[in-house]
Design a protein around this motif. Structure first.
Motif, PDB file in Angstrom:
ATOM      1  N   MET A  89      19.852  58.341 -38.663  1.00  0.00           N
ATOM      2  CA  MET A  89      19.184  58.010 -38.994  1.00  0.00           C
ATOM      3  C   MET A  89      19.857  56.700 -40.071  1.00  0.00           C
ATOM      4  O   MET A  89      20.159  57.124 -40.869  1.00  0.00           O
TER       5      MET A  89
ATOM      6  N   LYS B 168       5.420  62.673 -30.217  1.00  0.00           N
ATOM      7  CA  LYS B 168       4.346  62.209 -29.416  1.00  0.00           C
ATOM      8  C   LYS B 168       2.546  62.395 -28.687  1.00  0.00           C
ATOM      9  O   LYS B 168       3.558  63.694 -28.024  1.00  0.00           O
TER      10      LYS B 168
ATOM     11  N   ASN C   9       6.688  52.052 -33.394  1.00  0.00           N
ATOM     12  CA  ASN C   9       6.793  51.698 -32.662  1.00  0.00           C
ATOM     13  C   ASN C   9       8.393  50.511 -32.236  1.00  0.00           C
ATOM     14  O   ASN C   9       8.275  50.831 -31.409  1.00  0.00           O
ATOM     15  N   GLU C  10       8.233  50.569 -33.494  1.00  0.00           N
ATOM     16  CA  GLU C  10       9.399  49.667 -33.592  1.00  0.00           C
ATOM     17  C   GLU C  10      10.984  50.739 -33.471  1.00  0.00           C
ATOM     18  O   GLU C  10      12.059  50.364 -33.301  1.00  0.00           O
ATOM     19  N   ILE C  11      11.313  51.962 -34.161  1.00  0.00           N
ATOM     20  CA  ILE C  11      12.166  52.427 -34.249  1.00  0.00           C
ATOM     21  C   ILE C  11      11.391  53.628 -33.169  1.00  0.00           C
ATOM     22  O   ILE C  11      11.429  53.881 -32.153  1.00  0.00           O
ATOM     23  N   ASP C  12      12.644  54.286 -32.528  1.00  0.00           N
ATOM     24  CA  ASP C  12      12.981  55.458 -31.456  1.00  0.00           C
ATOM     25  C   ASP C  12      12.183  56.895 -31.834  1.00  0.00           C
ATOM     26  O   ASP C  12      13.362  57.492 -33.032  1.00  0.00           O
ATOM     27  N   THR C  13      11.184  57.119 -31.973  1.00  0.00           N
ATOM     28  CA  THR C  13      11.026  58.445 -32.983  1.00  0.00           C
ATOM     29  C   THR C  13      11.522  59.589 -32.320  1.00  0.00           C
ATOM     30  O   THR C  13      10.943  60.720 -33.044  1.00  0.00           O
ATOM     31  N   ASP C  14      12.395  59.395 -30.793  1.00  0.00           N
ATOM     32  CA  ASP C  14      12.589  61.040 -30.429  1.00  0.00           C
ATOM     33  C   ASP C  14      14.109  60.840 -31.050  1.00  0.00           C
ATOM     34  O   ASP C  14      14.885  61.748 -31.369  1.00  0.00           O
ATOM     35  N   LYS C  15      14.734  59.762 -31.591  1.00  0.00           N
ATOM     36  CA  LYS C  15      15.940  59.945 -32.548  1.00  0.00           C
ATOM     37  C   LYS C  15      14.825  59.869 -33.810  1.00  0.00           C
ATOM     38  O   LYS C  15      16.025  60.427 -33.996  1.00  0.00           O
TER      39      LYS C  15
ATOM     40  N   LYS D 120      14.884  63.677 -33.555  1.00  0.00           N
ATOM     41  CA  LYS D 120      16.574  65.065 -33.404  1.00  0.00           C
ATOM     42  C   LYS D 120      17.226  64.634 -35.072  1.00  0.00           C
ATOM     43  O   LYS D 120      17.641  65.582 -35.556  1.00  0.00           O
TER      44      LYS D 120
END
Length: 401
Positions: A1, A201, A286-292, A295
């Motif tokens: 990240m 999620k 919601n702003e960040i990529d939660t999947d990323k 990971k």
């Protein structure tokens, strides 16, 4: 990240040298959450759902905005989101409210993976109502499997109360399949999502569970506030958890009339600032990529696991877990002694039973160490953790000479 993520957490301004690896217990707080708390207390401070003046209206509007953003995040309707003091509060209130539906001879299904807040309320209800608590057999890894769930599911099953992600072993439970099977028997499914909400999620419509609870402090939010989701039909059927101001439409000498859901379950003045600030968490997610994000957390865990395997006497209990936490011990050294050494090196992990006796009994140990990784952790945190672990192992090994 991106390292800029770390800048969103003011903890690190005063604790630059700390490697915080205890997010499974409580996560660090976003600056936006802290700013929101301060803004309410400094610039407003009024009650919600009561006053007819401007500031009370603005507080109520901000309060209800959080309900809206939560409902969208978990894919529920507005009326299905109830604010509580946290997971423990929600699960206890729910168990007490559902007790009227439990009769002698009924069975409550749970597991040995449960946090005390998930299992103790039902132990209490079973003792009072003379019902039976039934445990899902765990496999060799300590997982709940669908086949083993089927072994204990019966026509007597009234409630299934389980976690979605273990706080000790980190295993993810297939609650969607469990809910489908339980509903075929007419059972109610209650999910403790305190751990999973930070990493998975949640879509309550897809899972089709009846109730689900989680806490803000596990996902970068304030302490003292949580969410209890419940299906509208069930919430309309059950009686309120508690009674007091703002949950009643009218009160006569011998009769009381409750407000519609969710308000009939929110008696008294809520933790207003905390609920308002909680919305900042979902803005962040919601702003960040939660999947990323997930990971990144798993990558750090895997990096740590590879190095931990080289530490003499290491015993890792969840090598194949689904979450970014590692539960372990070092042979012949008490977890609290290890923590003391790590603390002196500014590496913070958890030691003890993690409010979960049953899983430790399953593991046949009195206590464990737990390192848990989050979005703000880095490779450098892992390196410090491994270095401190090696030093602790070598230090205590000297006492055996």
């Amino acid at each position: 990240m991106n390292l800029k993520i770390k800048e969103k957490f003011p903890f690190f301004k005063e604790n630059k040298d700390v490697s915080y690896l205890d997010s499974a217990a409580s996560s660090l707080k976003l600056q936006t959450v802290i700013d929101s708390l301060n803004d309410y207390y400094v610039n407003n401070g009024t009650n919600v759902h009561r006053g007819a003046y401007k500031l009370s209206y603005l507080a109520t509007e901000a309060f209800e905005e959080t309900r809206e953003i939560v409902s969208k995040y978990i894919n529920s309707s507005l009326s299905e989101v109830i604010f509580t003091k946290g997971t423990t509060d929600g699960l206890n209130k729910l168990a007490n409210s559902l007790a009227n539906m439990i009769n002698e001879g009924d069975e409550i299904i749970t597991s040995e993976l449960e946090h005390h807040s998930s299992i103790l309320p039902w132990m209490n209800i079973c003792e009072i109502k003379k019902t039976k608590l039934v445990y899902i057999p765990l496999d060799e890894e300590g997982r709940i499997t669908i086949d083993n769930f089927k072994k204990v599911l019966s026509d007597k099953t009234k409630v299934v109360a389980i976690n979605q992600m273990s706080n000790v072993l980190g295993h993810l439970v297939d609650v969607k399949s469990i809910a489908k099977l339980a509903h075929e028997k007419g059972a109610i499914v209650i999910v403790d999502a305190a751990q999973s909400v930070a990493h998975t999620k949640i879509d309550v419509k897809d899972l089709d569970v009846d109730f689900l609870a989680f806490s803000a402090h596990k996902i970068f939010g304030p302490n003292g506030v949580g969410v209890l989701y419940g299906k509208k039909k069930l919430l309309e059927e059950i009686r309120p958890f508690e009674f007091g101001g703002e949950m009643a439409n009218s009160v006569n000498i011998d009769y009381m009339d409750f407000k519609d859901i969710p308000y009939k379950f929110e008696a008294g003045t809520p933790v207003i600032a905390e609920v308002i600030a909680f919305k900042e968490v979902f803005k962040f997610l919601n702003e960040i990529d939660t999947d990323k994000m997930f990971k990144h957390e798993i990558k750090l865990k895997d990096y740590a696991l590879e190095q931990m395997k080289n530490i003499k006497g290491i015993k890792i209990y969840n090598l194949n877990s689904d979450s970014p936490l590692i539960t372990f011990n070092i042979a012949n050294i008490h977890p609290h002694d290890i923590v003391s050494i790590l603390d002196s090196k500014n590496v913070y992990v958890r030691a003890g039973k993690h409010c979960n006796d049953l899983t430790h009994r399953f593991l046949k140990v009195n206590a464990t160490l737990r390192a848990s990784f989050s979005v703000y952790n880095t490779k450098e945190d892992v390196d410090k953790f491994i270095s401190a672990l090696n030093e602790a192992s070598n230090f205590f090994e000297g006492f055996g000479d």
